[in-house]
Every structure is written in structure tokens, then in C-alpha cells.
Design an enzyme around this catalytic site. Sequence first.
Site, PDB file in Angstrom:
ATOM      1  N   THR A 175      19.523 -11.296  36.084  1.00  0.00           N
ATOM      2  CA  THR A 175      19.064  -9.916  36.012  1.00  0.00           C
ATOM      3  C   THR A 175      19.461  -9.212  37.290  1.00  0.00           C
ATOM      4  O   THR A 175      19.262  -9.731  38.392  1.00  0.00           O
ATOM      5  CB  THR A 175      17.542  -9.827  35.815  1.00  0.00           C
ATOM      6  OG1 THR A 175      17.199 -10.418  34.550  1.00  0.00           O
ATOM      7  CG2 THR A 175      17.071  -8.379  35.812  1.00  0.00           C
ATOM      8  N   PHE A 177      18.725  -6.344  39.770  1.00  0.00           N
ATOM      9  CA  PHE A 177      17.628  -5.486  40.204  1.00  0.00           C
ATOM     10  C   PHE A 177      18.150  -4.457  41.197  1.00  0.00           C
ATOM     11  O   PHE A 177      19.044  -4.748  42.002  1.00  0.00           O
ATOM     12  CB  PHE A 177      16.522  -6.306  40.885  1.00  0.00           C
ATOM     13  CG  PHE A 177      15.732  -7.179  39.941  1.00  0.00           C
ATOM     14  CD1 PHE A 177      14.532  -6.743  39.405  1.00  0.00           C
ATOM     15  CD2 PHE A 177      16.191  -8.444  39.603  1.00  0.00           C
ATOM     16  CE1 PHE A 177      13.801  -7.548  38.553  1.00  0.00           C
ATOM     17  CE2 PHE A 177      15.466  -9.257  38.745  1.00  0.00           C
ATOM     18  CZ  PHE A 177      14.257  -8.802  38.213  1.00  0.00           C
TER      19      PHE A 177
END
Length: 279
Positions: A175, A177
Site C-alpha cells: 500500500t 501511503f
Amino acid sequence: MRVAFQGERGAYSEGASMQYFGQQEKTVEPVPCSSFEAAFEALEQGRVDRAVLPIENSLAGSIHRNYDLLLRHINVHIVGEINYRVRHNLLALPGVRMEDVRRVLSHPQALAQCEGFLTRMHFAREATYDTAGSAKRLREENLRDAAAIASMRAAEVYDLVVLASNIEDDPENYTRFLVLAREPAPPPPHDVPAKTSIVFSLKNAPGVLFKALSVFALRDIDLTKIESRPLRGQRWQYIFYLDFAASLAEERAQNALRHLSEIAPFLRVLGSYPQDTAH
């Protein structure tokens, strides 16, 4: 340093925050927020110093809500990024064995990313609002017939044991961020790998998107991400988010944006920041 993130303590967002700001909790105070909107507001209102929020996952794609919030909150700027490896673990209360587990709690995305493991183990699935929230629920409700899919940090926070680790189907589960602040950071110097994020609109005309993207191709600037979102209040009109691999300290990037501003009725720089090259 007070850092806002969405979710409960032990969320992957908290892990990303700690990875970016360091492991010394004396200098970093994670501030859990109930929603992405709450994290943006906490930052904008000065209750926290930074916010760390997901923008895309390598398997599930973009988090559109945060793109929309970046446009809405004009006083929030991107100052960094983290590519965070998501490692799913099966957690349970101390004393609970694998054969005791009948159901597994977690966020729908985490359940989907562990489909193979859950199918092999014949576990029932129960969708919840948050991975770390599932771990918290095990502890608060003393659930001894259930387990949760969450991070290793959630196991530490809620005093749970790890029944199985790295249970995700695809190890390429990352992921990305964004690190957000109230003030923009100075553009990285020329010798630092950098990204710049912008948002812009275009008139509805033949070839206009090609023209917009060509301002980067002409200057040999690599585009790393492009995303379109509906423009609120304008039916079938869209706004474009773009990340490119260059710093605003570079003349070619400045020239590209000057060129783009001749084509785009609206253009805003969301941030120019160091690129995470660790993964």
C-alpha cells in the site's frame, strides 16, 4: 510529532507511520481517527502535525475517497510517501488454538486477499470495518471461537498470539501511503529521486488529454500514476490526478507545468517530495 491515521491502534496505517517517522514512540504519537475525513480535519485544524493516509494498493487499486479529499482540503499538502508491505497474520486470544477457530474477522479487503488460506482452513468469514478493529474486538468481547486477520503490531497492541503469519495469497501486496502536512515541503534537490503530484481539469475537446500528457513526454518526464475522478457539480466532466517522477526544483518540471497551465483551466500542485525507493 502527532501523526493522524485512519483506524484503530495497530492498523497498517499506524505501521506505515512508524516506518516513516521511526520506531521511537517517544517522538511519534500516533493519533487514531475514525475516518479519512476525520484525519484530514485533525491535520487542517492543527490538532496533529502530520497525517498518513493510503492512496493506492498494488492489488486493490486506488483509494478514491482520499483523492477526492485531497482536492477538497486546499490547505493540506503532500510532503512524503511510504510504500508499505502489507503482511496479513491470523491472530487470536492467548490459549486459542487453530482447531478452536470457527470464524475469521477482518476488513473485506483483507479477507479477499487471504482467500486461499481461508478456503483451505474452511473458516467462516465475518467482514468488519477495520483489520485492527477486528483484533480489538477479539480482546474486548473475549471471542475464543474466532480469529482476526490483522498486522503484527495489532497483536502487540491487543496482546494476541499469532496462529499463522504471511497468510496473504500474493506477496506483492503493498500500500502506498501519503504523508500530509499543513505547509508544503521545499522541493527535493536535483540529486534526490522525487515525485510531484498535481491535479488539473481539461476542456472537453478532441485530443486535449493527449496534449496535456505530451508536455511531460516532450521533456522526458516519467508519469508514475494517472487517475480521473468525476468533477463535482459538472455532469460527465472529470478532473485528473497525476504523479510524475521529477522535482519542482528541476527546470524541466517547471516548464512542463507552465506548458500544462496553457491547456488546463485549473491546475494545482499537491506536493513535490522525495520518492520512496526502498521497495
